[in-house]
Design a protein around this motif. Sequence first.
Motif, PDB file in Angstrom:
ATOM      1  N   SER A 145      55.731  32.935  14.865  1.00 35.75           N
ATOM      2  CA  SER A 145      54.291  32.022  15.361  1.00 35.75           C
ATOM      3  C   SER A 145      53.604  31.840  13.814  1.00 35.75           C
ATOM      4  CB  SER A 145      53.485  33.001  16.215  1.00 35.75           C
ATOM      5  OG  SER A 145      53.114  34.002  15.564  1.00 35.75           O
ATOM      6  N   TYR A 146      52.748  30.991  13.986  1.00 36.22           N
ATOM      7  CA  TYR A 146      51.920  30.811  12.933  1.00 36.22           C
ATOM      8  C   TYR A 146      50.510  31.528  13.201  1.00 36.22           C
ATOM      9  CZ  TYR A 146      55.015  27.365  10.999  1.00 36.22           C
ATOM     10  OH  TYR A 146      56.002  26.609  10.609  1.00 36.22           O
ATOM     11  N   PRO A 147      50.188  32.681  12.342  1.00 36.62           N
ATOM     12  CA  PRO A 147      48.963  33.284  12.718  1.00 36.62           C
ATOM     13  C   PRO A 147      47.860  32.891  12.392  1.00 36.62           C
ATOM     14  CG  PRO A 147      50.057  34.347  10.842  1.00 36.62           C
ATOM     15  CD  PRO A 147      51.046  33.257  11.325  1.00 36.62           C
ATOM     16  N   ASN A 148      46.451  33.158  13.129  1.00 37.65           N
ATOM     17  CA  ASN A 148      45.411  32.565  12.592  1.00 37.65           C
ATOM     18  C   ASN A 148      44.899  33.743  11.333  1.00 37.65           C
ATOM     19  OD1 ASN A 148      42.288  33.167  12.437  1.00 37.65           O
ATOM     20  ND2 ASN A 148      42.328  31.610  13.939  1.00 37.65           N
ATOM     21  N   LEU A 149      44.857  33.162  10.336  1.00 36.27           N
ATOM     22  CA  LEU A 149      44.418  34.110   9.126  1.00 36.27           C
ATOM     23  C   LEU A 149      43.316  34.704   8.963  1.00 36.27           C
ATOM     24  CD1 LEU A 149      45.783  31.878   6.231  1.00 36.27           C
ATOM     25  CD2 LEU A 149      46.921  33.534   7.421  1.00 36.27           C
ATOM     26  N   ASP A 150      42.180  34.341   9.633  1.00 36.04           N
ATOM     27  CA  ASP A 150      41.025  34.925  10.069  1.00 36.04           C
ATOM     28  C   ASP A 150      41.284  36.134  10.770  1.00 36.04           C
ATOM     29  OD1 ASP A 150      39.609  33.429   8.268  1.00 36.04           O
ATOM     30  OD2 ASP A 150      39.100  31.898   9.790  1.00 36.04           O
ATOM     31  N   ASN A 151      41.862  35.952  11.871  1.00 33.77           N
ATOM     32  CA  ASN A 151      42.201  37.109  12.864  1.00 33.77           C
ATOM     33  C   ASN A 151      43.118  37.954  12.055  1.00 33.77           C
ATOM     34  OD1 ASN A 151      41.000  35.770  14.807  1.00 33.77           O
ATOM     35  ND2 ASN A 151      42.576  35.257  16.127  1.00 33.77           N
ATOM     36  N   LEU A 152      44.161  37.780  11.248  1.00 38.90           N
ATOM     37  CA  LEU A 152      44.848  38.447  10.450  1.00 38.90           C
ATOM     38  C   LEU A 152      44.064  39.567   9.382  1.00 38.90           C
ATOM     39  CD1 LEU A 152      47.894  39.510  10.498  1.00 38.90           C
ATOM     40  CD2 LEU A 152      48.442  37.707   9.089  1.00 38.90           C
ATOM     41  N   TYR A 196      46.288  42.875  20.293  1.00 34.71           N
ATOM     42  CA  TYR A 196      46.824  41.885  21.051  1.00 34.71           C
ATOM     43  C   TYR A 196      45.805  40.654  21.119  1.00 34.71           C
ATOM     44  CZ  TYR A 196      49.330  39.774  25.026  1.00 34.71           C
ATOM     45  OH  TYR A 196      50.049  39.041  25.980  1.00 34.71           O
ATOM     46  N   ASN A 197      44.514  41.052  21.119  1.00 35.26           N
ATOM     47  CA  ASN A 197      43.529  39.775  21.192  1.00 35.26           C
ATOM     48  C   ASN A 197      43.654  39.056  19.849  1.00 35.26           C
ATOM     49  OD1 ASN A 197      41.246  38.416  22.356  1.00 35.26           O
ATOM     50  ND2 ASN A 197      40.267  39.452  20.802  1.00 35.26           N
ATOM     51  N   LEU A 198      43.872  39.810  18.601  1.00 35.43           N
ATOM     52  CA  LEU A 198      43.943  39.148  17.365  1.00 35.43           C
ATOM     53  C   LEU A 198      45.180  38.511  16.882  1.00 35.43           C
ATOM     54  CD1 LEU A 198      42.071  41.639  15.147  1.00 35.43           C
ATOM     55  CD2 LEU A 198      41.147  39.621  15.828  1.00 35.43           C
ATOM     56  N   LEU A 199      46.245  39.027  17.392  1.00 33.90           N
ATOM     57  CA  LEU A 199      47.569  38.860  16.896  1.00 33.90           C
ATOM     58  C   LEU A 199      48.416  38.212  17.911  1.00 33.90           C
ATOM     59  CD1 LEU A 199      48.488  41.799  14.527  1.00 33.90           C
ATOM     60  CD2 LEU A 199      47.066  39.544  13.866  1.00 33.90           C
ATOM     61  N   GLY A 200      48.295  38.142  19.307  1.00 29.29           N
ATOM     62  CA  GLY A 200      49.080  38.056  20.232  1.00 29.29           C
ATOM     63  C   GLY A 200      50.133  39.189  20.484  1.00 29.29           C
ATOM     64  N   ARG A 201      51.113  38.929  21.307  1.00 31.81           N
ATOM     65  CA  ARG A 201      51.970  40.118  21.828  1.00 31.81           C
ATOM     66  C   ARG A 201      53.089  39.966  20.503  1.00 31.81           C
ATOM     67  NH1 ARG A 201      56.807  37.678  23.324  1.00 31.81           N
ATOM     68  NH2 ARG A 201      56.752  35.309  23.973  1.00 31.81           N
ATOM     69  N   TRP A 260      54.871  48.118  16.466  1.00 32.94           N
ATOM     70  CA  TRP A 260      54.922  46.718  16.703  1.00 32.94           C
ATOM     71  C   TRP A 260      55.359  45.824  15.622  1.00 32.94           C
ATOM     72  CZ3 TRP A 260      49.830  45.074  20.017  1.00 32.94           C
ATOM     73  CH2 TRP A 260      49.868  45.695  21.030  1.00 32.94           C
ATOM     74  N   ASP A 261      56.397  44.804  15.859  1.00 31.09           N
ATOM     75  CA  ASP A 261      56.730  44.266  14.769  1.00 31.09           C
ATOM     76  C   ASP A 261      56.398  42.491  15.149  1.00 31.09           C
ATOM     77  OD1 ASP A 261      58.439  45.550  12.648  1.00 31.09           O
ATOM     78  OD2 ASP A 261      58.956  46.551  14.710  1.00 31.09           O
TER      79      ASP A 261
END
Length: 260
Positions: free
Chosen positions: A53-60, A73-78, A91-92
Amino acid sequence: MHKTLKNVGKGALALAASMMLAACGNLSRVDDKGATQEPVWPNPQHATFKNGSYPNLDNLRMVDRGMTKDQLYNLLGRPHFSEGLVGVREWDYWFHFRTPQGDVSCQYKVLFDSDKRAQSFLWKDPACADLLKTGQAAPAQRDFSLGADVLFGFDSAQLSPAGRQEVARIAAELREQPYNSVQVVGHTDRLGAQAYNQRLSEQRAQAVANELRAQGIDGTRMTVTGAGESQPLVNCTQTQRGELLACLKPNRRVDISARS
């Protein structure tokens, strides 16, 4: 009959037990403090989240020690891989980033302590951490500037055959790497009335936008404007009309900017 069922029951229990033991294992040997000396990285071909996936950089960038699994999970997804069902402390993720040089893929690992709090954050390629620095993973942008003299005839907003070919070439590049937004801006030189130049710049920008749509570029993500004579690239002082027209040529253009 009873004996057979009894044997089947034992076999099912043994299978369940072996699956449970496998589910409790992590890829890496994670200690109680949420650290490992030898991180093990899964094969991207085995990702349960196909293609990553393409992550939200601010969340990362918000990820920090002490976070719970729910918060992550809320920030990065499963997670993108399956390390088990019970007792998992690893988690990878398989992330993709858009950069001015093209897409970059990175594997990211989160390790949890015995209380299931995130403690360690690892990149398979340490250089991937630089992508989180401000500006390093800025949205990719492509800029094109097309001479109006190539696109259109004199004092016209009708695309020439050569103009359509040039727009088709740009559309092909945009299709290879899709963009979230495309801006088309028409420009003129300073000769002529200001209102006329404004209208001509808008018509020429619209003609290019229509051709981009015809070539498969999503019109709903396209902004089309005319700047008239307000954004010149050169200023000319020639008195002879022919020389002045030649000098002002760079100002007669249509600019296309695409951002991911």
